[in-house]
Write an enzyme that holds these catalytic residues in place. Structure first.
Site, PDB file in Angstrom:
ATOM      1  N   GLU A  66     -22.369   1.894  14.553  1.00 56.82           N
ATOM      2  CA  GLU A  66     -21.803   0.884  13.656  1.00 56.82           C
ATOM      3  C   GLU A  66     -20.717   0.087  14.388  1.00 56.82           C
ATOM      4  O   GLU A  66     -20.512  -1.097  14.115  1.00 56.82           O
ATOM      5  CB  GLU A  66     -21.217   1.576  12.425  1.00 56.82           C
ATOM      6  N   HIS A 106     -35.831  23.988  22.001  1.00 57.31           N
ATOM      7  CA  HIS A 106     -37.209  24.338  21.637  1.00 57.31           C
ATOM      8  C   HIS A 106     -37.911  23.153  20.991  1.00 57.31           C
ATOM      9  O   HIS A 106     -38.936  23.321  20.339  1.00 57.31           O
ATOM     10  CB  HIS A 106     -37.195  25.546  20.693  1.00 57.31           C
ATOM     11  N   GLY A 157     -13.716   2.436   7.552  1.00 57.24           N
ATOM     12  CA  GLY A 157     -14.407   3.538   6.869  1.00 57.24           C
ATOM     13  C   GLY A 157     -14.770   4.668   7.820  1.00 57.24           C
ATOM     14  O   GLY A 157     -14.507   5.844   7.550  1.00 57.24           O
ATOM     15  N   ARG A 158     -15.353   4.316   8.981  1.00 54.41           N
ATOM     16  CA  ARG A 158     -15.818   5.360   9.901  1.00 54.41           C
ATOM     17  C   ARG A 158     -14.679   6.015  10.668  1.00 54.41           C
ATOM     18  O   ARG A 158     -14.915   6.922  11.460  1.00 54.41           O
ATOM     19  CB  ARG A 158     -16.874   4.800  10.853  1.00 54.41           C
ATOM     20  N   GLU A 195     -24.274   3.070  -4.226  1.00 54.73           N
ATOM     21  CA  GLU A 195     -24.654   4.482  -4.295  1.00 54.73           C
ATOM     22  C   GLU A 195     -23.528   5.331  -4.864  1.00 54.73           C
ATOM     23  O   GLU A 195     -23.734   6.193  -5.728  1.00 54.73           O
ATOM     24  CB  GLU A 195     -24.996   5.008  -2.888  1.00 54.73           C
ATOM     25  N   LYS A 230     -13.739   3.232  -0.177  1.00 54.06           N
ATOM     26  CA  LYS A 230     -12.689   2.291   0.206  1.00 54.06           C
ATOM     27  C   LYS A 230     -12.700   1.086  -0.736  1.00 54.06           C
ATOM     28  O   LYS A 230     -11.673   0.683  -1.265  1.00 54.06           O
ATOM     29  CB  LYS A 230     -12.920   1.853   1.662  1.00 54.06           C
ATOM     30  N   LYS A 278     -25.960  -3.718   1.684  1.00 56.15           N
ATOM     31  CA  LYS A 278     -25.392  -3.596   0.343  1.00 56.15           C
ATOM     32  C   LYS A 278     -25.860  -4.760  -0.538  1.00 56.15           C
ATOM     33  O   LYS A 278     -26.073  -4.597  -1.724  1.00 56.15           O
ATOM     34  CB  LYS A 278     -23.862  -3.548   0.411  1.00 56.15           C
TER      35      LYS A 278
HETATM   36  C1  G6Q Z   1     -17.811   2.433   7.751  1.00 59.19           C
HETATM   37  C2  G6Q Z   1     -18.685   1.554   7.024  1.00 59.19           C
HETATM   38  C3  G6Q Z   1     -19.488   2.192   5.922  1.00 59.19           C
HETATM   39  C4  G6Q Z   1     -18.667   2.504   4.679  1.00 59.19           C
HETATM   40  C5  G6Q Z   1     -19.611   2.844   3.543  1.00 59.19           C
HETATM   41  C6  G6Q Z   1     -18.887   3.211   2.273  1.00 59.19           C
HETATM   42  O1  G6Q Z   1     -17.089   2.081   8.649  1.00 59.19           O
HETATM   43  O2  G6Q Z   1     -17.999   0.445   6.585  1.00 59.19           O
HETATM   44  O3  G6Q Z   1     -20.121   3.354   6.359  1.00 59.19           O
HETATM   45  O4  G6Q Z   1     -17.791   3.548   4.926  1.00 59.19           O
HETATM   46  O5  G6Q Z   1     -20.464   1.761   3.321  1.00 59.19           O
HETATM   47  O6  G6Q Z   1     -18.028   2.190   1.871  1.00 59.19           O
HETATM   48  P1  G6Q Z   1     -16.973   2.464   0.765  1.00 59.19           P
HETATM   49  O7  G6Q Z   1     -16.013   3.497   1.257  1.00 59.19           O
HETATM   50  O8  G6Q Z   1     -16.304   1.148   0.490  1.00 59.19           O
HETATM   51  O9  G6Q Z   1     -17.722   2.972  -0.448  1.00 59.19           O
END
Ligand code: G6Q
Length: 551
Positions: free
Chosen positions: A352, A383, A266-267, A211, A205, A515
């Site tokens: 989150e 199990h 994002g989620r 990463e 996003k 981050k």
């Molecule tokens: C989701 C969070 C988090 C995010 C990641 C990746 O709601 O904000 O999980 O999606 O940190 O972020 P980017 O899409 O900006 O790389």
């Protein structure tokens, strides 16, 4: 208003003590209509919430709580584009991404639907071209491998859904997901793919996440090194982002970029361009079905009366356990092997969203908020950790999920699977009294009657108190549509819980902190000066790492 100030909260506190000695076994025994009243169907998903420590009074009080907390108003506010994410000053409109009607959905007076549909249309054209081979790799060979590079919300949703819908996977395309900055993650994938037939999707996003950017740069370097063809990057790399500028700086052209908007968290983004790896895997028609299934749940959330509103009821029942019975965790236990990533997905969605200690006004929230969410598919979990569910000292509400039909029928495997899920829900609810345990032991070995000490020991060990709650989600088959409904129902449950606790479920400052923190430490790892700027433990660990790294 703090949740504890609602009159219903106080009434629920008192009511909880009335139920202290009530066993679900007895509730079922004296009420033949219990299942009939305490189940509902949304789309083709049957939701059984009868195996809970609730009665009609509990539900009435919980529904009062929902009204007093303003749940109906907040549902409308979310679905109509109000800026309910106050800290980030954003609307929360993942429901617009799957909206199937023709009304306008406005953010600041502008209808977002034309843009939503335009991006979907571009995704469809692109997916069709990759799937039918028209968009081939640099050497003219069709794409065989799609590598999604993203993390958190830009990874978990697409990975969970692609895994869940494996039976619909395009036969030529293999899907890979790289998220971790650990070089083993991308290393394992790059070893298995051919650059000439691999498509990389860089999903972020912000397009700044450490990463993802590290993995994207490494993938591009690997690609150029292997092919010697810098110009072919355009054909093999696609970006999914809201940050067009950063995408351009990375070197991906606008025609290879699929955008989304700040009002997509994002989620909650798998329904947007972040879902491109899903669409590539299962095809645009199936992706549409996924959206339609979610829309079914969205419509239900808005239209169903509170007392029949499944996400609202599930949210309230969750609050009942977390705040009134002291349950700290919630287990998600799919008896559906392809839902292997379902618990991981909802672990993020829930923890989150509702792992918050201040309310929407910035005051201490004053009650326990989001549960710790965890789980694994059954029957494997049986199990492993089910021992604690049955006989441990903690109360763990469970969600069971199961399909009536397998995508891969084989003998009576599926009946065996389903017999397990039903038996678990029943055993957790019923338990086994000490009389039943004792009788079973004696039936097995009559000589135990001559050894009262051992009989007492074994009776205690094989007694199950029961009264342990679970919700069962049963559906005909795990289709894209059904999965869409399931996901959206549980997303909305999380939202409603956030409303009850009066927290902002749509920011994630803890993630942002991570981050920032890693960047400072990374500078120290790269240097060779003595490290003194952290606590003694962190300083020593950094220096020990440097020594070990050296050899
Ligand atoms: C989701 C969070 C988090 C995010 C990641 C990746 O709601 O904000 O999980 O999606 O940190 O972020 P980017 O899409 O900006 O790389």
């Amino acid at each position: 208003m703090p949740p504890t100030d609602h009159p219903a909260w106080q009434a629920l506190r008192r009511h909880r003590f009335e139920l202290d000695d009530v066993h679900m076994r007895d509730l079922f025994a004296r009420d033949r209509g219990r299942f009939e009243r305490y189940h509902a169907t949304v789309g083709d998903v049957l939701v059984d919430y009868s195996k809970h420590r609730i009665d009609d009074t509990t539900l009435a009080l919980l529904l009062d709580l929902a009204r007093q907390a303003g749940v109906p108003r907040m549902i409308e506010a979310m679905c109509t584009g109000e800026r309910i994410n106050r800290t980030e000053d954003r609307a929360v409109l993942h429901t617009a991404l799957r909206y199937q009607g023709d009304a306008a959905i406005e953010v600041d007076g502008a209808d977002v639907m034309p843009e939503v549909r335009a991006v979907l249309a571009r995704m469809r054209t692109f997916s069709d071209a990759v799937r039918d081979g028209a968009h081939a790799g640099r050497s003219g060979r069709s794409i065989t491998d799609v590598v999604n590079i993203g993390i958190g919300g830009s990874d978990l949703g697409p990975k969970m859904v692609t895994t869940a819908l494996a039976p619909y996977q395009h036969e030529r395309l293999r899907s890979h997901f790289v998220s971790n900055v650990d070089p083993s993650d991308i290393g394992d994938v790059l070893r298995r793919v051919d650059p000439d037939t691999t498509l990389f999707l860089v999903a972020s996003k912000t397009f700044t996440t450490q990463e993802t950017m590290a993995n994207a740069h490494s993938a591009r370097a690997w690609f150029v090194e292997r092919t010697g063809d810098e110009a072919a990057v355009a054909r093999h790399f696609v970006a999914i982002s809201t940050n067009a500028e950063a995408v351009a700086a990375f070197g991906i052209a606008p025609e290879s970029t699929f955008g989304f908007w700040d009002w997509v968290g994002g989620r909650f983004s798998l329904w947007s361009a972040v879902g491109l790896p899903i669409m590539l895997a299962i095809g645009p028609e199936r992706f549409d079905e996924l959206l339609q299934g979610a829309f079914e749940a969205d419509r239900h959330l808005r239209d169903a009366p509170l007392e029949r509103n499944v996400p609202v009821l599930l949210a309230l029942i969750g609050v009942w356990y977390h705040n009134f019975w002291g349950a700290a965790t919630h287990a998600i236990l799919p008896y559906d092997h392809h839902l292997a990533r379902f618990a991981a997905y909802f672990q993020q969605a829930d923890m989150e969203s509702n792992g918050k200690h201040v309310d929407r006004e910035g005051r201490p929230v004053g009650v326990d908020t989001g549960p710790i969410v965890w789980g694994e598919p059954g029957t494997n979990g049986q199990h492993a950790f089910y021992q604690l569910l049955h006989q441990g000292t903690r109360l763990v509400p469970c969600d069971f999920l199961a399909a009536a039909r397998s995508h891969a029928p084989l003998g009576d495997h599926h009946d065996m699977l389903l017999s397990n899920v039903f038996a678990q829900g029943e055993a957790l609810m019923r338990g086994r009294t000490s009389e039943e345990a004792r009788a079973a032991l004696l039936a097995d070995d009559a000589s135990l009657a001559d050894d009262p000490g051992r009989l007492a020991l074994l009776t205690a060990a094989t007694t199950f108190e029961g009264n342990r709650p679970s919700t069962t989600f049963l559906y005909p088959q795990l289709t894209p549509r059904t999965l869409g409904t399931l996901i959206a129902l549980l997303e909305h449950k999380i939202f409603v819980q956030g409303v009850i606790w009066n927290v902002n479920s749509f920011d994630q400052m803890g993630v942002e902190l991570g981050k920032v923190l890693a960047k400072g430490v990374l500078r120290d790892l790269r240097g060779d000066e003595p490290v003194t700027s952290h606590d003694a433990s962190t300083n020593a660990l950094i220096e020990a790492y440097r020594r070990m790294r050296a050899g």
